[in-house]
Scaffold this motif. Structure first.
Motif, mmCIF file in Angstrom:
data_model
loop_
_atom_site.group_PDB
_atom_site.id
_atom_site.type_symbol
_atom_site.label_atom_id
_atom_site.label_comp_id
_atom_site.label_asym_id
_atom_site.label_seq_id
_atom_site.Cartn_x
_atom_site.Cartn_y
_atom_site.Cartn_z
ATOM 1 N N THR A 139 1.345 -5.937 -5.424
ATOM 2 C CA THR A 139 0.926 -4.557 -5.597
ATOM 3 C C THR A 139 1.622 -3.694 -4.559
ATOM 4 N N ASN A 140 2.246 -2.623 -5.023
ATOM 5 C CA ASN A 140 2.959 -1.703 -4.141
ATOM 6 C C ASN A 140 2.341 -0.319 -4.217
ATOM 7 N N ILE A 141 2.064 0.233 -3.048
ATOM 8 C CA ILE A 141 1.592 1.607 -2.949
ATOM 9 C C ILE A 141 2.633 2.361 -2.128
ATOM 10 N N VAL A 142 3.205 3.384 -2.733
ATOM 11 C CA VAL A 142 4.243 4.186 -2.079
ATOM 12 C C VAL A 142 3.707 5.608 -1.986
ATOM 13 N N ILE A 143 3.624 6.124 -0.757
ATOM 14 C CA ILE A 143 3.082 7.463 -0.525
ATOM 15 C C ILE A 143 4.179 8.297 0.120
ATOM 16 N N LEU A 144 4.514 9.404 -0.542
ATOM 17 C CA LEU A 144 5.633 10.234 -0.103
ATOM 18 C C LEU A 144 5.176 11.647 0.227
ATOM 19 N N ASP A 145 5.246 11.967 1.488
ATOM 20 C CA ASP A 145 4.994 13.332 1.939
ATOM 21 C C ASP A 145 6.364 13.886 2.321
ATOM 22 N N ALA A 146 7.203 14.065 1.284
ATOM 23 C CA ALA A 146 8.637 14.242 1.546
ATOM 24 C C ALA A 146 9.301 15.351 0.755
ATOM 25 N N THR A 180 9.566 7.000 -12.421
ATOM 26 C CA THR A 180 8.763 6.088 -13.225
ATOM 27 C C THR A 180 8.574 4.803 -12.427
ATOM 28 N N THR A 181 7.437 4.165 -12.630
ATOM 29 C CA THR A 181 7.126 2.964 -11.871
ATOM 30 C C THR A 181 7.013 1.764 -12.791
ATOM 31 N N GLY A 182 7.150 0.607 -12.195
ATOM 32 C CA GLY A 182 6.926 -0.631 -12.926
ATOM 33 C C GLY A 182 5.478 -1.060 -12.767
ATOM 34 N N THR A 183 5.135 -2.135 -13.401
ATOM 35 C CA THR A 183 3.787 -2.681 -13.318
ATOM 36 C C THR A 183 3.466 -3.026 -11.869
ATOM 37 N N GLY A 184 2.276 -2.658 -11.440
ATOM 38 C CA GLY A 184 1.833 -3.012 -10.099
ATOM 39 C C GLY A 184 2.249 -2.051 -9.016
ATOM 40 N N THR A 185 2.783 -0.894 -9.394
ATOM 41 C CA THR A 185 3.224 0.079 -8.387
ATOM 42 C C THR A 185 2.523 1.415 -8.595
ATOM 43 N N LEU A 186 2.023 1.966 -7.513
ATOM 44 C CA LEU A 186 1.429 3.301 -7.484
ATOM 45 C C LEU A 186 2.276 4.146 -6.553
ATOM 46 N N ILE A 187 2.730 5.293 -7.040
ATOM 47 C CA ILE A 187 3.480 6.231 -6.209
ATOM 48 C C ILE A 187 2.685 7.524 -6.131
ATOM 49 N N SER A 188 2.458 7.981 -4.908
ATOM 50 C CA SER A 188 1.735 9.227 -4.685
ATOM 51 C C SER A 188 2.660 10.203 -3.977
ATOM 52 N N LEU A 195 2.217 -1.293 1.414
ATOM 53 C CA LEU A 195 2.033 0.150 1.432
ATOM 54 C C LEU A 195 3.174 0.745 2.243
ATOM 55 N N PHE A 196 3.944 1.614 1.587
ATOM 56 C CA PHE A 196 5.084 2.287 2.212
ATOM 57 C C PHE A 196 4.750 3.766 2.271
#
Length: 195
Positions: free
Chosen positions: A92-99, A128-136, A43-44
């Motif tokens: 699994t990657n979760i990327v959360i951007l408050d940016a 766009t994301t690859g398989t296994g990635t969630l970007i918020s 989680l980033f």
């Protein structure tokens, strides 16, 4: 800081980094990716200034000084490079951007670009994301997020409130975050995700 504490409480191993210059920022992203061996999920979370130029998104370190387009790779941290590094781990990657906050650097760069000023987009661009990635994202592509009145933005406040909700998927939790932010900002800001 609030997100770091909430993630620790959920059992994540957390590295909290504040106010990084470009060299430290890139080194810490490399260290983070290098620490993921054996992890189930990464989680980033990034809170700070972000901008897009020609559809490419950048995170802005504290020492950034962009006078022209040639400065971009030398002064800013390209989001796509961080995402590629995470994707290479095959977890699994979760990327959360408050940016996507209103950024004076964007205005300065747009002026420097003259006729190409429209290359500096408002907010962040679509990713766009690859398989296994969630970007918020704290707000939809091409929009600017609000800072809020307290120490955290409306988006981060909603995340801290909902992230520990038991027995829901990440996407369901993010829908609750979206509802809170839309209500609190009177529909000026609509969080967005891509998975």
């Amino acid at each position: 800081k609030a997100m770091a504490q909430q993630l620790r409480d959920l059992g994540f191993e957390v590295t909290l980094l504040l106010d990084l210059d470009k060299a430290s920022f890139e080194a810490k992203v490399r260290d983070f990716v290098g620490s993921l061996s054996g992890a189930d999920v990464a989680l980033f979370f990034y809170a700070g200034h972000g901008l897009q130029v020609d559809g490419r998104n950048y995170m802005v370190p504290v020492d950034a000084d962009v006078a022209n387009e040639a400065d971009l790779p030398f002064q800013l941290v390209a989001l796509d490079i961080a995402l590629q590094s995470l994707a290479a781990e095959r977890i699994t990657n979760i990327v959360i951007l408050d940016a996507c906050r209103n950024n004076p650097l964007s205005e300065k760069l747009a002026k420097a670009l003259g006729e190409r000023a429209n290359a500096v987009g408002k907010g962040l661009g679509t990713i766009t994301t690859g398989t296994g990635t969630l970007i918020s994202f704290s707000t939809q592509p091409g929009n600017v997020a609000l800072d809020g009145e307290g120490p955290d933005s409306p988006f981060t406040e909603a995340l801290v409130k909902h992230i520990a909700t038991p027995n829901v998927t990440a996407l369901s939790m993010l829908q609750d975050v979206r509802s809170d932010v839309v209500e609190r900002t009177k529909e000026q800001q609509v969080p967005w995700d891509n998975s």
